[in-house]
Scaffold this motif. Structure first.
Motif, PDB file in Angstrom:
ATOM      1  N   MET A   1       0.851  -1.157   0.068  1.00 29.39           N
ATOM      2  CA  MET A   1      -0.105  -0.196  -0.151  1.00 29.39           C
ATOM      3  C   MET A   1       0.924   1.285   0.108  1.00 29.39           C
ATOM      4  N   GLU A   2       0.732   2.097  -0.927  1.00 29.02           N
ATOM      5  CA  GLU A   2       1.346   3.392  -1.016  1.00 29.02           C
ATOM      6  C   GLU A   2       0.839   4.424   0.248  1.00 29.02           C
ATOM      7  N   THR A   3       1.711   4.625   0.757  1.00 21.18           N
ATOM      8  CA  THR A   3       1.485   5.764   1.911  1.00 21.18           C
ATOM      9  C   THR A   3       2.306   7.075   1.874  1.00 21.18           C
ATOM     10  N   SER A   4       1.848   8.117   2.841  1.00 16.93           N
ATOM     11  CA  SER A   4       2.702   9.123   2.909  1.00 16.93           C
ATOM     12  C   SER A   4       3.770   8.991   3.971  1.00 16.93           C
ATOM     13  N   GLY A   5       4.849   8.511   3.302  1.00 12.67           N
ATOM     14  CA  GLY A   5       6.037   8.110   4.163  1.00 12.67           C
ATOM     15  C   GLY A   5       5.709   6.934   5.103  1.00 12.67           C
ATOM     16  N   SER A   6       5.768   6.650   6.218  1.00 13.00           N
ATOM     17  CA  SER A   6       5.380   5.511   7.036  1.00 13.00           C
ATOM     18  C   SER A   6       3.833   5.868   7.613  1.00 13.00           C
ATOM     19  N   LEU A   7       3.335   7.077   7.093  1.00 13.88           N
ATOM     20  CA  LEU A   7       1.709   7.324   8.001  1.00 13.88           C
ATOM     21  C   LEU A   7       0.690   6.863   6.806  1.00 13.88           C
ATOM     22  N   LEU A   8      -0.249   6.414   7.424  1.00 11.07           N
ATOM     23  CA  LEU A   8      -1.505   5.915   6.637  1.00 11.07           C
ATOM     24  C   LEU A   8      -2.556   7.332   6.368  1.00 11.07           C
ATOM     25  N   ARG A   9      -2.775   7.561   5.348  1.00 11.58           N
ATOM     26  CA  ARG A   9      -3.469   8.928   4.918  1.00 11.58           C
ATOM     27  C   ARG A   9      -4.993   8.374   5.158  1.00 11.58           C
ATOM     28  N   ILE A  10      -5.550   9.366   6.093  1.00  9.59           N
ATOM     29  CA  ILE A  10      -7.253   8.970   6.462  1.00  9.59           C
ATOM     30  C   ILE A  10      -8.076  10.093   5.964  1.00  9.59           C
ATOM     31  N   GLY A  11      -8.907   9.784   5.115  1.00 10.11           N
ATOM     32  CA  GLY A  11     -10.024  10.897   4.807  1.00 10.11           C
ATOM     33  C   GLY A  11     -11.170  10.579   5.765  1.00 10.11           C
ATOM     34  N   VAL A  12     -11.779  11.750   6.322  1.00  5.41           N
ATOM     35  CA  VAL A  12     -12.817  11.417   7.248  1.00  5.41           C
ATOM     36  C   VAL A  12     -13.856  12.221   6.742  1.00  5.41           C
ATOM     37  N   VAL A  13     -15.071  11.368   6.527  1.00  4.50           N
ATOM     38  CA  VAL A  13     -16.376  12.058   6.013  1.00  4.50           C
ATOM     39  C   VAL A  13     -17.400  12.034   7.019  1.00  4.50           C
ATOM     40  N   GLY A  14     -17.823  13.376   7.408  1.00  3.61           N
ATOM     41  CA  GLY A  14     -18.457  13.619   8.647  1.00  3.61           C
ATOM     42  C   GLY A  14     -17.889  14.170   9.597  1.00  3.61           C
ATOM     43  N   PHE A  15     -18.571  14.981  10.302  1.00  3.98           N
ATOM     44  CA  PHE A  15     -17.815  15.864  11.564  1.00  3.98           C
ATOM     45  C   PHE A  15     -19.234  16.234  12.601  1.00  3.98           C
ATOM     46  N   GLY A  16     -19.819  15.017  12.791  1.00  7.46           N
ATOM     47  CA  GLY A  16     -20.744  14.922  13.983  1.00  7.46           C
ATOM     48  C   GLY A  16     -19.870  14.682  15.148  1.00  7.46           C
ATOM     49  N   HIS A  17     -20.309  13.833  16.250  1.00  7.53           N
ATOM     50  CA  HIS A  17     -19.612  13.869  17.463  1.00  7.53           C
ATOM     51  C   HIS A  17     -18.497  12.810  16.948  1.00  7.53           C
ATOM     52  N   LEU A  18     -18.880  11.855  16.554  1.00  7.50           N
ATOM     53  CA  LEU A  18     -18.015  10.583  16.151  1.00  7.50           C
ATOM     54  C   LEU A  18     -17.020  11.268  15.123  1.00  7.50           C
ATOM     55  N   GLY A  19     -17.191  11.727  14.074  1.00  8.97           N
ATOM     56  CA  GLY A  19     -16.275  12.353  13.152  1.00  8.97           C
ATOM     57  C   GLY A  19     -15.144  13.425  13.768  1.00  8.97           C
ATOM     58  N   LYS A  20     -15.838  14.157  14.734  1.00  4.33           N
ATOM     59  CA  LYS A  20     -14.945  15.319  15.541  1.00  4.33           C
ATOM     60  C   LYS A  20     -13.990  14.371  16.130  1.00  4.33           C
ATOM     61  N   TYR A  21     -14.384  13.529  17.104  1.00  6.02           N
ATOM     62  CA  TYR A  21     -13.546  12.753  17.875  1.00  6.02           C
ATOM     63  C   TYR A  21     -12.304  12.180  17.139  1.00  6.02           C
ATOM     64  N   LEU A  22     -12.721  11.523  15.880  1.00  3.95           N
ATOM     65  CA  LEU A  22     -11.686  10.948  15.114  1.00  3.95           C
ATOM     66  C   LEU A  22     -10.533  11.845  14.586  1.00  3.95           C
TER      67      LEU A  22
END
Length: 284
Positions: A1-22
């Motif tokens: 899997m191609e990543t940004s350096g050694s970091l896994l790139r995460i896209g978050v869809v939604g910014f309710g309570h759970l999205g905000k927490y993540l």
């Protein structure tokens, strides 16, 4: 899997309570556990201002592919899964925070096909489900079967009425102190459209119990005005020769909260497991 350096790139869809927490957790602790944010999208982007760095805000979700990432996490609404799930899988692994969307058999089949076609993983977080991996193993072995007069897999979720978000007006007349009221009892396939934001735990169980599917798993939602401090999730599993398991989970939750507080940490743990399991559905 191609990543940004050694970091896994995460896209978050939604910014309710759970999205905000993540998002807050990734910004604070992500580098230490190998995660970084690729983008954050919310239907109302104004809610992101001042809380998410401007360069990480995605204004138009249809342009998500312009922000390369390894895992896209949906934590907003089943409709997003229906509209974008196939597109997400064509570009990255996809964690479905609203697995009630998978109760639609056509969408379920198409997402599974897309995961296989693109070699991506369709991740389904366990959420408030206790023993999901055990249910999955029992199902895979063909031993998830109801005994005489018993259901193979039954889940009851009980919450204060203010915590339910139902599509109908079933609870429009509730009064404080009325006690318990069974709102629905039947297949999870029929329950998911009624309470798409409340029964993701049941949907995760239906994914785990692939031999039964959404139609074969039975669910019940109960309104209980006595539950002011927590949600209750009961799971009953049966198998051959009298085998049975009954678990009761009390998940601390505020009045009006759709998601119990313990589920936030569960989602974080699920996200840490999204390391690429290629071409299949994976309960995490």
């Amino acid at each position: 899997m191609e990543t940004s350096g050694s970091l896994l790139r995460i896209g978050v869809v939604g910014f309710g309570h759970l999205g905000k927490y993540l998002v807050e957790r990734i910004l604070k602790d992500g580098a230490a556990v190998g995660l970084t944010l690729a983008f954050v999208w919310n239907r109302n982007s104004d809610k992101l201002k001042g809380l998410v760095p401007d360069e990480l805000i995605l204004g138009d979700l249809s342009c998500f592919a312009d922000r390369p990432c390894d895992v896209i996490v949906e934590v907003c609404h089943p409709q997003i899964v229906k509209e974008f799930g196939l597109h997400f899988l064509s570009q990255s692994h996809f964690m479905v925070g609203s697995p009630s969307a998978l109760a639609d058999p056509d969408l379920n089949a198409r997402l599974r096909q897309a995961a296989q076609q693109y070699g991506r993983t369709l991740y389904v977080p366990s959420g408030a489900l206790w023993g999901g991996q055990d249910i999955q193993r029992l199902s895979d072995s063909g031993a998830l079967k109801g005994n005489t007069g018993q259901k193979a897999l039954f889940i009851r979720m009980s919450k204060h009425p203010s915590c339910f978000r139902l599509t109908g007006d079933v609870l429009s007349d509730w009064t404080e102190g009325e006690g318990m009221r069974v709102l629905f009892s039947g297949s999870v396939a029929d329950l998911c459209p009624l309470a798409p934001n409340n029964v993701n735990t049941m949907a995760a169980a239906a994914v785990a119990a692939a031999s039964l599917g959404f139609t074969g798993v039975q669910g019940e939602i109960v309104s209980d005005t006595a539950l002011s401090d927590y949600h209750v999730v009961e799971v009953e599993v049966t198998g051959p020769n009298g085998f049975s398991v009954h678990t009761v989970r009390r998940n601390p939750a505020r009045l009006g909260a759709v998601t119990g507080s313990a589920t936030y940490n569960s989602f974080w743990s699920s996200l840490l497991a999204c390391k690429g399991h290629g071409g299949r559905v994976y309960l995490c």
